[in-house]
Design an enzyme around this catalytic site. Structure first.
Site, short mmCIF file in Angstrom:
data_model
loop_
_atom_site.label_atom_id
_atom_site.label_comp_id
_atom_site.label_asym_id
_atom_site.label_seq_id
_atom_site.Cartn_x
_atom_site.Cartn_y
_atom_site.Cartn_z
N HIS A 136 0.79 -1.24 0.00
CA HIS A 136 0.00 0.00 0.00
C HIS A 136 0.82 1.28 0.00
O HIS A 136 0.26 2.37 -0.09
CB HIS A 136 -0.96 0.03 1.19
CG HIS A 136 -0.29 0.37 2.49
ND1 HIS A 136 0.35 -0.56 3.26
CD2 HIS A 136 -0.13 1.55 3.16
CE1 HIS A 136 0.85 0.00 4.34
NE2 HIS A 136 0.58 1.30 4.31
C1 UD1 Z 1 -2.14 6.00 5.34
C2 UD1 Z 1 -0.90 6.55 6.01
C3 UD1 Z 1 0.19 5.48 6.00
C4 UD1 Z 1 -0.31 4.18 6.62
C5 UD1 Z 1 -1.62 3.75 5.97
C6 UD1 Z 1 -2.17 2.56 6.71
C7 UD1 Z 1 -0.51 8.97 5.75
C8 UD1 Z 1 0.28 10.00 5.03
N1 UD1 Z 1 -0.37 7.70 5.29
O1 UD1 Z 1 -1.81 5.71 4.00
O2 UD1 Z 1 1.30 5.93 6.76
O3 UD1 Z 1 0.66 3.19 6.44
O4 UD1 Z 1 -2.57 4.82 6.02
O5 UD1 Z 1 -3.08 1.84 5.96
O6 UD1 Z 1 -1.22 9.29 6.67
N2 UD1 Z 1 -9.07 4.99 0.65
C9 UD1 Z 1 -10.32 4.45 0.49
N3 UD1 Z 1 -11.01 4.13 1.63
C10 UD1 Z 1 -10.54 4.34 2.88
C11 UD1 Z 1 -9.25 4.91 3.01
C12 UD1 Z 1 -8.53 5.23 1.88
O7 UD1 Z 1 -10.80 4.24 -0.61
O8 UD1 Z 1 -11.23 4.01 3.88
C13 UD1 Z 1 -8.29 5.29 -0.59
C14 UD1 Z 1 -8.54 6.72 -1.12
O9 UD1 Z 1 -8.50 6.65 -2.50
C15 UD1 Z 1 -7.33 7.47 -0.61
C16 UD1 Z 1 -6.24 6.41 -0.63
O10 UD1 Z 1 -6.90 5.20 -0.28
O11 UD1 Z 1 -7.00 8.57 -1.40
C17 UD1 Z 1 -5.12 6.67 0.33
O12 UD1 Z 1 -5.61 6.86 1.67
P1 UD1 Z 1 -4.77 7.76 2.71
O13 UD1 Z 1 -5.36 7.64 4.06
O14 UD1 Z 1 -4.55 9.12 2.17
O15 UD1 Z 1 -3.34 7.08 2.69
P2 UD1 Z 1 -2.93 5.55 2.90
O16 UD1 Z 1 -2.23 5.10 1.67
O17 UD1 Z 1 -4.09 4.77 3.39
N1 UDP Z 2 -4.24 -5.37 8.71
C1 UDP Z 2 -5.56 -5.81 8.80
N2 UDP Z 2 -6.20 -6.17 7.66
C2 UDP Z 2 -5.61 -6.11 6.44
C3 UDP Z 2 -4.27 -5.65 6.35
C4 UDP Z 2 -3.62 -5.28 7.52
O1 UDP Z 2 -6.12 -5.89 9.91
O2 UDP Z 2 -6.28 -6.45 5.44
C5 UDP Z 2 -3.54 -4.96 9.95
C6 UDP Z 2 -2.21 -5.63 10.17
O3 UDP Z 2 -2.39 -6.86 10.84
C7 UDP Z 2 -1.48 -4.60 11.02
C8 UDP Z 2 -2.01 -3.29 10.49
O4 UDP Z 2 -3.24 -3.59 9.82
O5 UDP Z 2 -1.82 -4.72 12.39
C9 UDP Z 2 -1.03 -2.68 9.53
O6 UDP Z 2 -1.65 -1.62 8.87
P1 UDP Z 2 -1.18 -1.09 7.44
O7 UDP Z 2 -0.41 -2.14 6.74
O8 UDP Z 2 -2.40 -0.54 6.79
O9 UDP Z 2 -0.27 0.16 7.81
P2 UDP Z 2 1.22 0.37 8.36
O10 UDP Z 2 1.46 -0.53 9.50
O11 UDP Z 2 2.15 0.14 7.20
O12 UDP Z 2 1.24 1.82 8.72
#
Ligand code: UD1
Ligand code: UDP
Length: 362
Positions: free
Chosen positions: A207
């Protein structure tokens, strides 16, 4: 009674909040109360609500509903909303987790109002300032009143920035969670329901913006997944983050045949998937650690990691988005046993953190 405001927004923060909320209710219910503010950064049911239900996290008192957006506009909406809540409430402190835009906004709003900030998962560094997370965590650490470092590496990083006095080596609350929820996860029957057998699949997650938003890197990783399925004869299970699902659609890319794609799964389902996997491929911070907690080898789809100790232990290999490095890492790790060393604390990080918070709030 003294009350803190816990700020969460992204999936991993909701999961982290379960550890502190659980400890607060169990051991500190007469000493410290908690309200939860959800910024709304993640909003799909399977990125947010599912965790409140499954992990018994109190419903948020506030949901700002900021949704997605550019870094600036998303963070600005959060900052404004959090400030409003802090001005209207009377909180003794603000608790923030990790390194997302929600962390940045929470730390900034509270510190501008001179409200103590408690930063859980402090001191991590990738030394890559192009990462939004690196920018967020640097700001949050420097604004925080108390810094809860999960590892000795994090303590060392903070000492290099002159923050030793404010730092506590608390251990990692995600180890608390893994130890607490694993038995339940293994009883959940998720593998059987999905026709998966222990040790007979590889688990992947993907991601990070630098992997999803760069089509060359994204295609290279998909190619590596295809090669690994070919040489191992095992399917790759891929719970797909919405960012990645959207990018695949935009680029009109399909996943290699044999990939078991699924929507994001719950935390208990994820623990079960990680536990049953023969190996993990990931660019997630949390998943790297859980692989280590569960003694599974891990190929890290990044050029560097904040959890370098896992690599130093030989349990994970940094392979970036380079198919030949990913394949080499797979060959090196596939038969290597992983022994978990006590690098992430004693599984009681939440208790250590709350005891410390109580010393620093009025
Ligand atoms: C964010 C965090 C990242 C973390 C990740 C965990 C920041 C800068 N990044 O990244 O550090 O590792 O969350 O998962 O805060 N979207 C949906 N539905 C949702 C959420 C997101 O469709 O419920 C899609 C949208 O298109 C959005 C994109 O995902 O633009 C990215 O979401 P965003 O929260 O901006 O960043 P993450 O990549 O999720
Ligand atoms: N996780 C989850 N479901 C998923 C993928 C990840 O519950 O489909 C959990 C995972 O076990 C971990 C956390 O989400 O505890 C990690 O989140 P993510 O990878 O979104 O973000 P990061 O840790 O890189 O910020």
């Amino acid at each position: 009674m003294r009350k803190i405001l816990t700020i969460i927004g992204a999936r991993p923060q909701i999961i982290k909040a379960a550890a502190i909320s659980r400890a607060l209710r169990r051991d500190f219910s007469t000493q410290l109360a908690e309200d939860i503010l959800h910024t709304g950064q993640h909003y799909d049911d399977n990125m947010s609500r599912i965790f409140f239900n499954e992990l018994d996290i109190p419903q948020p008192h506030y949901n700002l509903g900021v949704g997605s957006g550019t870094h600036g506009s998303q963070s600005a909406r959060m900052l404004e909303g959090i400030e409003q809540v802090l001005l209207e409430g009377s909180y003794s402190g603000v608790l923030v987790y990790g390194d997302t835009n929600s962390t940045l906004a929470g730390a900034l709003a509270a510190s501008k109002l001179c409200i103590p900030v408690f930063h859980v998962e402090a001191g991590l560094r990738s030394f890559n300032m192009a990462m939004p997370e690196e920018q967020n965590r640097l700001v949050a650490d420097h604004l925080a009143t108390r810094l809860y470092a999960p590892t000795q590496t994090a303590v060392t990083n903070l000492s290099h920035e002159g923050l030793t006095e404010r730092t506590l080596l608390s251990g990692d609350i995600m180890l608390d969670n893994t130890l607490h929820y694993l038995p339940q996860a293994l009883r959940n029957g998720f593998l059987q329901r999905n026709g998966l057998t222990d040790g007979q699949y590889i688990l992947a997650t993907l991601h990070r913006d630098f992997n999803t938003d760069n089509s060359i890197r994204l295609q290279a990783i998909l190619h590596a997944i295809q090669e690994i399925m070919h040489v191992s004869g095992l399917p790759v299970v891929l719970p797909l983050h919405p960012r990645t699902a959207n990018r695949l659609k935009e680029l009109d890319l399909t996943l290699p045949d044999g990939v078991r794609q699924m929507p994001p799964v719950s935390y208990l389902e994820m623990l079960a998937l990680e536990h049953g996997a023969s190996l993990l491929l990931t660019d997630s911070g949390g998943v790297q650690k859980e692989a280590y907690f569960l003694q599974r080898p891990c190929v890290i789809l990044r050029p560097e990691t904040e959890w370098q100790e896992i690599v130093d232990e030989g349990a994970a290999i940094l392979a970036d988005a380079d198919p030949s490095r990913i394949l080499d890492a797979y060959h090196t790790l596939s038969n290597r046993p992983v022994c978990r060393q006590p690098l992430f604390g004693d599984g009681q990080a939440a208790q250590h953190i709350i005891n410390d918070i109580l010393k620093y709030i009025q």
